[in-house]
Design a protein around this motif. Sequence first.
Motif, PDB file in Angstrom:
ATOM      1  N   MET A  55     -22.162   8.086  -9.919  1.00 28.29           N
ATOM      2  CA  MET A  55     -22.380   6.687 -10.303  1.00 28.29           C
ATOM      3  C   MET A  55     -21.051   5.979 -10.587  1.00 28.29           C
ATOM      4  O   MET A  55     -20.958   4.760 -10.467  1.00 28.29           O
ATOM      5  CB  MET A  55     -23.301   6.599 -11.514  1.00 28.29           C
ATOM      6  CG  MET A  55     -24.710   7.118 -11.237  1.00 28.29           C
ATOM      7  SD  MET A  55     -25.516   6.301  -9.864  1.00 28.29           S
ATOM      8  CE  MET A  55     -25.936   4.776 -10.618  1.00 28.29           C
ATOM      9  N   ARG A  56     -20.024   6.736 -10.947  1.00 29.14           N
ATOM     10  CA  ARG A  56     -18.697   6.162 -11.193  1.00 29.14           C
ATOM     11  C   ARG A  56     -17.751   6.365 -10.011  1.00 29.14           C
ATOM     12  O   ARG A  56     -16.551   6.163 -10.155  1.00 29.14           O
ATOM     13  CB  ARG A  56     -18.081   6.813 -12.430  1.00 29.14           C
ATOM     14  CG  ARG A  56     -18.833   6.500 -13.691  1.00 29.14           C
ATOM     15  CD  ARG A  56     -18.198   7.205 -14.849  1.00 29.14           C
ATOM     16  NE  ARG A  56     -18.900   6.900 -16.085  1.00 29.14           N
ATOM     17  CZ  ARG A  56     -18.643   7.470 -17.230  1.00 29.14           C
ATOM     18  NH1 ARG A  56     -17.690   8.396 -17.318  1.00 29.14           N
ATOM     19  NH2 ARG A  56     -19.324   7.152 -18.298  1.00 29.14           N
ATOM     20  N   PHE A  57     -18.291   6.749  -8.868  1.00 28.78           N
ATOM     21  CA  PHE A  57     -17.470   7.015  -7.683  1.00 28.78           C
ATOM     22  C   PHE A  57     -16.616   5.806  -7.357  1.00 28.78           C
ATOM     23  O   PHE A  57     -17.031   4.662  -7.553  1.00 28.78           O
ATOM     24  CB  PHE A  57     -18.383   7.381  -6.499  1.00 28.78           C
ATOM     25  CG  PHE A  57     -17.682   8.109  -5.391  1.00 28.78           C
ATOM     26  CD1 PHE A  57     -17.234   9.405  -5.558  1.00 28.78           C
ATOM     27  CD2 PHE A  57     -17.485   7.499  -4.172  1.00 28.78           C
ATOM     28  CE1 PHE A  57     -16.594  10.072  -4.543  1.00 28.78           C
ATOM     29  CE2 PHE A  57     -16.847   8.155  -3.142  1.00 28.78           C
ATOM     30  CZ  PHE A  57     -16.404   9.441  -3.322  1.00 28.78           C
ATOM     31  N   GLN A  58     -15.436   6.036  -6.827  1.00 25.29           N
ATOM     32  CA  GLN A  58     -14.411   5.000  -6.683  1.00 25.29           C
ATOM     33  C   GLN A  58     -14.848   3.769  -5.904  1.00 25.29           C
ATOM     34  O   GLN A  58     -14.469   2.657  -6.244  1.00 25.29           O
ATOM     35  CB  GLN A  58     -13.167   5.589  -6.042  1.00 25.29           C
ATOM     36  CG  GLN A  58     -13.399   6.140  -4.652  1.00 25.29           C
ATOM     37  CD  GLN A  58     -12.198   6.901  -4.135  1.00 25.29           C
ATOM     38  OE1 GLN A  58     -11.219   7.086  -4.842  1.00 25.29           O
ATOM     39  NE2 GLN A  58     -12.284   7.347  -2.908  1.00 25.29           N
ATOM     40  N   ASP A  59     -15.661   3.922  -4.849  1.00 31.18           N
ATOM     41  CA  ASP A  59     -16.049   2.740  -4.076  1.00 31.18           C
ATOM     42  C   ASP A  59     -17.353   2.112  -4.554  1.00 31.18           C
ATOM     43  O   ASP A  59     -17.742   1.056  -4.067  1.00 31.18           O
ATOM     44  CB  ASP A  59     -16.110   3.045  -2.581  1.00 31.18           C
ATOM     45  CG  ASP A  59     -17.134   4.104  -2.220  1.00 31.18           C
ATOM     46  OD1 ASP A  59     -17.870   4.552  -3.120  1.00 31.18           O
ATOM     47  OD2 ASP A  59     -17.196   4.479  -1.035  1.00 31.18           O
ATOM     48  N   GLY A  60     -18.034   2.732  -5.511  1.00 32.45           N
ATOM     49  CA  GLY A  60     -19.227   2.149  -6.120  1.00 32.45           C
ATOM     50  C   GLY A  60     -20.476   2.192  -5.268  1.00 32.45           C
ATOM     51  O   GLY A  60     -21.493   1.591  -5.620  1.00 32.45           O
TER      52      GLY A  60
END
Length: 90
Positions: free
Chosen positions: A58-63
Amino acid sequence: MQTYSQLATPPIANTPINERTPGYMTLAFPTLFPDGSGDFYTPRLRKVDLGEFFKHLMRFQDGRFARHRRFPWFAFNTLQRQRTAGAARI
């Protein structure tokens, strides 16, 4: 020249796929896992908690995981069912 990527699709069968099958999440969300890697049930060097795994996505860099229409609900449902089964000690 335009290049195209091929996404893996789940096989069509009359029986449902077990959610602990390696690659289950990547088959369910091929646009989020375009290369087919990163599933929770793939072998790892160290143990990863399912809640921490979903928090990371959910906090992955590209959203892309947080913006997806169904993935946050899928993650919530999966996590709640896992916690309920663990608490019930069935």
